[in-house]
Design a protein around this motif. Structure first.
Motif, PDB file in Angstrom:
ATOM      1  N   ASP A 202       2.796  10.785   6.379  1.00  0.00           N
ATOM      2  CA  ASP A 202       1.929  10.268   5.339  1.00  0.00           C
ATOM      3  C   ASP A 202       1.854  11.315   4.234  1.00  0.00           C
ATOM      4  O   ASP A 202       2.513  12.353   4.301  1.00  0.00           O
ATOM      5  N   ASN A 203       1.074  11.045   3.200  1.00  0.00           N
ATOM      6  CA  ASN A 203       0.990  11.987   2.082  1.00  0.00           C
ATOM      7  C   ASN A 203       0.558  13.379   2.540  1.00  0.00           C
ATOM      8  O   ASN A 203       1.071  14.402   2.085  1.00  0.00           O
ATOM      9  N   ILE A 247       7.691   6.962   8.785  1.00  0.00           N
ATOM     10  CA  ILE A 247       6.637   6.616   7.845  1.00  0.00           C
ATOM     11  C   ILE A 247       5.507   5.867   8.542  1.00  0.00           C
ATOM     12  O   ILE A 247       5.741   5.038   9.422  1.00  0.00           O
ATOM     13  N   ASP A 251      -0.498   3.087   6.785  1.00  0.00           N
ATOM     14  CA  ASP A 251      -0.805   3.657   5.476  1.00  0.00           C
ATOM     15  C   ASP A 251      -0.064   2.921   4.363  1.00  0.00           C
ATOM     16  O   ASP A 251      -0.600   2.719   3.271  1.00  0.00           O
ATOM     17  N   LEU A 252       1.180   2.521   4.629  1.00  0.00           N
ATOM     18  CA  LEU A 252       1.933   1.776   3.624  1.00  0.00           C
ATOM     19  C   LEU A 252       1.251   0.439   3.343  1.00  0.00           C
ATOM     20  O   LEU A 252       1.071   0.051   2.181  1.00  0.00           O
ATOM     21  N   ILE A 257       0.692   5.188   0.722  1.00  0.00           N
ATOM     22  CA  ILE A 257       1.951   5.915   0.668  1.00  0.00           C
ATOM     23  C   ILE A 257       2.386   5.993  -0.791  1.00  0.00           C
ATOM     24  O   ILE A 257       2.619   4.986  -1.447  1.00  0.00           O
ATOM     25  N   PHE A 262       4.830  11.377  -1.951  1.00  0.00           N
ATOM     26  CA  PHE A 262       5.428  11.282  -0.625  1.00  0.00           C
ATOM     27  C   PHE A 262       6.934  11.064  -0.754  1.00  0.00           C
ATOM     28  O   PHE A 262       7.739  11.945  -0.491  1.00  0.00           O
TER      29      PHE A 262
END
Length: 454
Positions: A202-203, A247, A251-252, A257, A262
């Motif tokens: 994640d970020n 990934i 979160d996406l 994301i 990222f």
């Protein structure tokens, strides 16, 4: 860019300007045109509340702006980049650069306020402002002058790493959120500790990893770096080491994301630094400080986890582990894997892995294109230590430098990155990706619930 009548919505009838070739004239035309477009978009309901006609209208307005931005940058990208970097005297990060562009050339890229508003939305509820950032970096990276300058700028150590170097030098260990950094003898051990999410990316993990890689490269005591996954708290893998689940699809789905912080930063930041080193301006004989890297794969390396393996010098894999790039399932481009796996494995195996989702079990002969050693899981620690000892030789750094120059010249990577910036931005907002992450978030199997595990 002709407008078409739309049922249930007003027409978008502002003609696109014809660009003259003058930077100042064209910048003003871009500003005026996008201002009218944004005014119309502002009068529409938020994306989830638009009817079909309003959705089509918004899509046309956004697409017409993007055509104009791309045409503007095709003409003016080098002059724009010069203006943003003080004639190439300043080196800026990706986020600094793209927001500076929004201020200096209104309408060229989204403002910080526009991006902040979209961050409050799930992925399916955004208008895809990040696509405009992808257009910007596509043209910057394609430029034979701006592109190399940006690539070099991204090899600088982060400000966070600079601020922590003294503490790491004193203590020999740091806990960086989702990453732990420890100096053990001559090796910097970077352990991914995002255990609840199976070390999914994640970020935050990208920021923590780049910080750790910078510190390992900057500390003179470190001769070799080691990447490994920590022990998990996820119920199915409780107490087991896992390398990386790729990934974080949750979160996406939730819109967390970032394209810039990222997806672009990881490729041009810490992954590139694993290969090229970190830029230290007063270093001699080269301004890049390089070190060899070992990766230790326990259980699995999925997606971005497998991509990390392409950037290191030696991979030790447990015999019961596997590697995969589930790009077809997720719908996005797997970073630089299309470039690097093809160089390692050839086109046919790369197509099987990337296009068809084939897993490579470490014990399979084909996995040998990525894994240097496949060992009994009980021997992982000893095998990693032995690899560190071999790579600590003084002759390793100059030789890996020459190998990397041969395998992946900077211009080859830059050309790929230019296309990746745009393709990945478009993929993030494509209907099939949004549908997949929505379905994943709503009811995926427990194996994949907290990361991209298949």
């Amino acid at each position: 860019m002709t407008a078409r009548p739309l049922a249930g919505a007003d027409r978008w009838s502002v003609p696109a300007p014809v660009l003259s070739g003058s930077l100042l004239t064209d910048a003003e035309a871009l500003r005026a045109y996008t201002a009218e477009a944004e005014k119309l978009l502002g009068e529409l309901p938020a994306k989830p509340d638009r009817d079909a006609g309003q959705q089509q209208l918004a899509a046309e307005v956004l697409a017409d702006q993007r055509r104009l931005r791309s045409a503007f940058l095709e003409l003016h990208v080098e002059r724009v980049y010069h203006a943003l970097t003080g004639g190439l005297r300043e080196q800026r990060s990706l986020s600094e650069l793209v927001f500076a562009a929004a201020e200096a050339f209104p309408g060229l890229t989204p403002t910080e306020a526009q991006l902040a508003a979209e961050r409050e939305c799930g992925q399916s509820d955004k208008d895809g402002r990040e696509i405009d950032q992808g257009i910007f970096f596509h043209w910057v990276l394609r430029s034979p002058q701006a592109g190399p300058h940006l690539m070099r700028a991204m090899l600088r150590p982060t400000q966070r790493a600079r601020s922590l170097l003294g503490e790491f030098s004193r203590t020999g260990s740091l806990q960086l959120g989702t990453v732990r950094l420890e100096l053990i003898d001559r090796a910097a051990h970077i352990t991914l500790c995002n255990g609840r999410f199976l070390n999914a990316e994640d970020n935050q993990l990208v920021d923590d990893l780049e910080t750790a890689v910078d510190l390992a490269l900057l500390d003179d005591r470190v001769k070799v770096g080691v990447l490994r996954g920590g022990k998990m708290t996820h119920p199915r893998y409780q107490g087991r080491r896992v390398f990386c689940a790729g990934i974080n699809l949750v979160d996406l789905h939730q819109g967390r994301i970032s394209l810039v912080d990222f997806l672009l930063r990881r490729e041009l930041g810490y992954l590139h630094k694993l290969i090229r080193g970190v830029q230290v301006d007063d270093a001699w004989p080269r301004p890049l400080v390089e070190k060899p890297w070992v990766a230790a794969v326990d259980t699995f390396a999925i997606g971005g986890g497998m991509q990390m393996l392409f950037a290191v010098d030696h991979v030790v894999a447990a015999a019961d582990s596997y590697l995969s790039l589930p790009a077809a399932q997720e719908g996005i481009v797997p970073g630089m894997a299309n470039l690097r796996l093809t160089a390692l494995a050839g086109g046919r195996l790369s197509r099987q892995v990337i296009l068809s989702g084939r897993k490579l079990w470490a014990r399979e002969p084909e996995a040998g294109v990525v894994c240097d050693e496949v060992v009994d899981p009980k021997l992982m620690d000893a095998s990693v230590d032995a690899a560190v000892d071999r790579l600590a030789s003084p002759a390793v750094v100059p030789n890996r430098h020459m190998i990397n120059l041969s395998e992946e010249p900077m211009d080859r990577l830059r050309a790929y990155a230019a296309e990746f910036a745009l393709e990945q931005a478009l993929r993030l907002y494509s209907p099939d990706v949004i549908d997949k992450v929505d379905r994943f978030s709503a009811g995926a199997s427990s194996d994949r619930r907290n990361g991209s595990v298949s």
